[in-house]
Design an enzyme around this catalytic site. Sequence first.
Site, PDB file in Angstrom:
ATOM      1  N   ASP A 175       0.830  -1.207   0.000  1.00 32.79           N
ATOM      2  CA  ASP A 175       0.000   0.000   0.000  1.00 32.79           C
ATOM      3  C   ASP A 175       0.862   1.253   0.000  1.00 32.79           C
ATOM      4  O   ASP A 175       0.575   2.220  -0.681  1.00 32.79           O
ATOM      5  CB  ASP A 175      -0.948   0.001   1.201  1.00 32.79           C
ATOM      6  CG  ASP A 175      -0.231  -0.138   2.534  1.00 32.79           C
ATOM      7  OD1 ASP A 175       0.891  -0.693   2.560  1.00 32.79           O
ATOM      8  OD2 ASP A 175      -0.778   0.299   3.565  1.00 32.79           O
ATOM      9  N   GLU A 184      -2.362   9.121  -1.137  1.00 29.33           N
ATOM     10  CA  GLU A 184      -3.406   8.215  -0.652  1.00 29.33           C
ATOM     11  C   GLU A 184      -4.788   8.874  -0.738  1.00 29.33           C
ATOM     12  O   GLU A 184      -5.767   8.234  -1.121  1.00 29.33           O
ATOM     13  CB  GLU A 184      -3.104   7.842   0.804  1.00 29.33           C
ATOM     14  CG  GLU A 184      -4.099   6.885   1.422  1.00 29.33           C
ATOM     15  CD  GLU A 184      -3.635   6.365   2.771  1.00 29.33           C
ATOM     16  OE1 GLU A 184      -2.794   7.024   3.410  1.00 29.33           O
ATOM     17  OE2 GLU A 184      -4.107   5.286   3.184  1.00 29.33           O
ATOM     18  N   GLU A 235       3.098   0.226   8.085  1.00 31.10           N
ATOM     19  CA  GLU A 235       2.169  -0.637   7.364  1.00 31.10           C
ATOM     20  C   GLU A 235       2.952  -1.407   6.296  1.00 31.10           C
ATOM     21  O   GLU A 235       3.365  -2.521   6.531  1.00 31.10           O
ATOM     22  CB  GLU A 235       1.030   0.197   6.778  1.00 31.10           C
ATOM     23  CG  GLU A 235      -0.249  -0.582   6.723  1.00 31.10           C
ATOM     24  CD  GLU A 235      -1.516   0.257   6.777  1.00 31.10           C
ATOM     25  OE1 GLU A 235      -2.546  -0.296   6.471  1.00 31.10           O
ATOM     26  OE2 GLU A 235      -1.477   1.464   7.113  1.00 31.10           O
ATOM     27  N   ARG A 267       5.041   4.310   6.276  1.00 30.92           N
ATOM     28  CA  ARG A 267       4.520   4.265   7.643  1.00 30.92           C
ATOM     29  C   ARG A 267       4.536   2.838   8.195  1.00 30.92           C
ATOM     30  O   ARG A 267       5.062   1.927   7.553  1.00 30.92           O
ATOM     31  CB  ARG A 267       3.113   4.861   7.684  1.00 30.92           C
ATOM     32  CG  ARG A 267       2.057   4.027   6.997  1.00 30.92           C
ATOM     33  CD  ARG A 267       0.677   4.663   7.166  1.00 30.92           C
ATOM     34  NE  ARG A 267      -0.328   3.930   6.442  1.00 30.92           N
ATOM     35  CZ  ARG A 267      -1.264   4.480   5.685  1.00 30.92           C
ATOM     36  NH1 ARG A 267      -1.324   5.796   5.534  1.00 30.92           N
ATOM     37  NH2 ARG A 267      -2.168   3.734   5.085  1.00 30.92           N
TER      38      ARG A 267
HETATM   39  C1  BGC Z   1      -4.099   0.874   3.619  1.00 29.97           C
HETATM   40  C2  BGC Z   1      -4.893   0.794   2.359  1.00 29.97           C
HETATM   41  C3  BGC Z   1      -5.741  -0.417   2.482  1.00 29.97           C
HETATM   42  C4  BGC Z   1      -6.696  -0.096   3.575  1.00 29.97           C
HETATM   43  C5  BGC Z   1      -7.800  -1.054   3.782  1.00 29.97           C
HETATM   44  C6  BGC Z   1      -5.071   1.150   4.716  1.00 29.97           C
HETATM   45  O1  BGC Z   1      -4.501   1.392   5.923  1.00 29.97           O
HETATM   46  O2  BGC Z   1      -3.069   1.773   3.554  1.00 29.97           O
HETATM   47  O3  BGC Z   1      -4.328   1.140   1.211  1.00 29.97           O
HETATM   48  O4  BGC Z   1      -6.289  -0.910   1.344  1.00 29.97           O
HETATM   49  O5  BGC Z   1      -6.052   0.195   4.785  1.00 29.97           O
HETATM   50  O6  BGC Z   1      -8.903  -0.368   3.912  1.00 29.97           O
END
Ligand code: BGC
Length: 726
Positions: free
Chosen positions: A338, A611, A344, A342
């Site tokens: 994604d 984003e 993630e 961060r």
């Molecule tokens: C991510 C997104 C992902 C989403 C799910 C986020 O925190 O960065 O890109 O698809 O969560 O809803």
Amino acid sequence: MKNILNAQWIKSAKIVENGSVEFTRELNITKPVKAATLEATAYGVYEIEINGKRVGDYIFAPGWTSYQHRLQVETYDITSMLGEKNTIRVGVAGGWKTPNFFNGAKYHHSHLGVGETAIIAALEIEYTDGTSEIIYTDENWLCSKDKTVYSHIYNGYTYDATFIDDKPVPALPFPCYMDNLMDRVGEKITEHEHLPVKEIITTPKGETVLDFGQNMTGYVQFRIKGNKGEKAVIRHAEVLDAEGNFYNDNYRSAKAEAAFICDGEEHIFKPAYNFFGFRYIKLENWSDEVKAENFTAIVVHSDIKRTGYFECSDERINKLFSNIIWGQKGNFLDVPTDCPQRDERLGWTGDAQVFIKTASYNYDVEKFFIKWLGDLRADQTYWGAVPHVIPNTFRADDECSAAWADASTVCPWQIYQTYGNKQILEDSLKSMRDYLEYIEHHSWENIWAQGNHFGDWLNLDGSSPEDCSHGTDKDLIATAFFIYSSELYMKSCAVCGKEADTIPELRAKSIVAFRNKYMKDGRILPEYATQTACVLACHFGISDNIPETAKQLNELVTECGHLKTGFVGTPYLLHALSDNGYTKTAYDILLREEYPSWLFSVKMGATTIWEHWDSMREDGSMWSTSMNSFNHYAYGSVADWLYGDAAGIKIDESKPAFEHIIFAPVTDERLDYVKASIESRHGAVKAEWKRENGVVTYTFTVPEGCTATVVLNGKETEISAGEHRF
Ligand code: BGC
């Protein structure tokens, strides 16, 4: 993989939580070597040196897979690296096996303790006299703590140049199953561009900030000479705040720090096990003189080959396209992530599903997705649920979101379409089918009801900006995606010569249910009417009166004058408009510069895709700190419209891999020229149009062995290989 299954896993006898370990083995060679190969893998990320020289160019090996099912083994040719006396060194750090990955979610390696890493390797040497020997990892290897005293995927690293572990001890055997080992199926991760410092900034707060001019994923190589024991720190950021100060609150808990403890000597240093998402760095405690030439940003990503190019007379669109390319580079790091910065950096299925068509035109991502889809299948649950992220770090079994889980159908189908890879369909049929059956079991009267869905994520229909998933009805989206995915499954079955069984009937029933529940006379009912709802009903062929639904979509867009779609509607919005005669509206949205639009971020100086439509607002303030990435490729999916409609290069579904091409560009007076090319499996496919003195001329190039249909002003012309002008 030849010998590694006879080796034994070893782990460190020293507990090194969040640091790196090195395993070493001395090796004397007394006879001339004909060939030598080294097979290796690890739990963690490793790099190998022989006699102080790096083996291969693969960084962050063995990459990131669903480790308990699939762990990639790399084979290195090391023939030219061996001498009489040799030291083999394998450094290994946590990488994607780091504990506390993503908000504390437990990573699934219960068989290794917290912070533990392990390696396995086999080195085969063939001598010129016809004899050979194999050296395996075992207790004859020594282990010690490494100078990378801290390494964490989100927090960064600390390298201590003063540190010496002078008490190596024998490694411990680590009894572990082997049936997850396999030869590498994906691409290597490698270093790419080296970017110089564009500007050294002293911010209003007095911070020393270096701007590399491009948001990217990678690390900074630097020259440093500091006093012994001094800890110099680099912090990373994607943007500066409204006042021009360093800002990385959007990294959330990820510290993203690179620290170097000096030993008084000069070093040219780059890290081994960590990457960051950044455009700016801030230097702290940097006693050495700050000179631009002492810093180089090194871009890292999967070693995918660029295949797609697009250019037009509007520089803003060209910048948008460049941002899309950089978004892909930044997020194609072994898995489609994604975002790279961060806490993630996960293989979110929805993001990959949304972007794959664009991704497969921009770059050759066939191997990349073969690997990831293997992990998707491995992590799919017994009940057919497709986890939100692959590899599945969440372990939330049996949770599925529409448009995310549909990566299981959309991605194999696209890889087949772009590259003609039938095998990926064969391999994916069961996974597709299991997913569709999962939906069937969660449906009520053919509506996928009450699922745990992300909805049209980050759309602008919700009651407040923080309300990310509300807007378009979630059951509507879910049912539309069932209809779409079952169509892809049916087509895949047809390609593979298999029966689709009950799915066609279920699909037909869902279409009826969708129309009855959400539509009347070809229009989405007022209480459900959003841009995304209309887009799905048109683009997935659900409406029984597509011209009317498209008209409704056009009204919804022109009434407010802009898009309101999120992750689900955005990829198809321009298609749904231009496929149904609303080309001008499609271009209006594309060329709009005010928020919300693609060009708003370009106007604001973006170098990657954001984003949110307003990750940064006009006044420089931020959407929020809680979820605000400046390198999220999802909205970059508009590039498939640039290739497919603005330039007009379309794949004929029945003859994939551009064996038969459909050239059908849609022009607009605001552009003077458009040109695009895609390096297909058959050669370069090119389309170009330009306006001169009010007349548009078109040029199309068809690769050898391929044919094409040109569609201009409703007229179809068949062409064969070569360049053709109209
Ligand atoms: C991510 C997104 C992902 C989403 C799910 C986020 O925190 O960065 O890109 O698809 O969560 O809803």
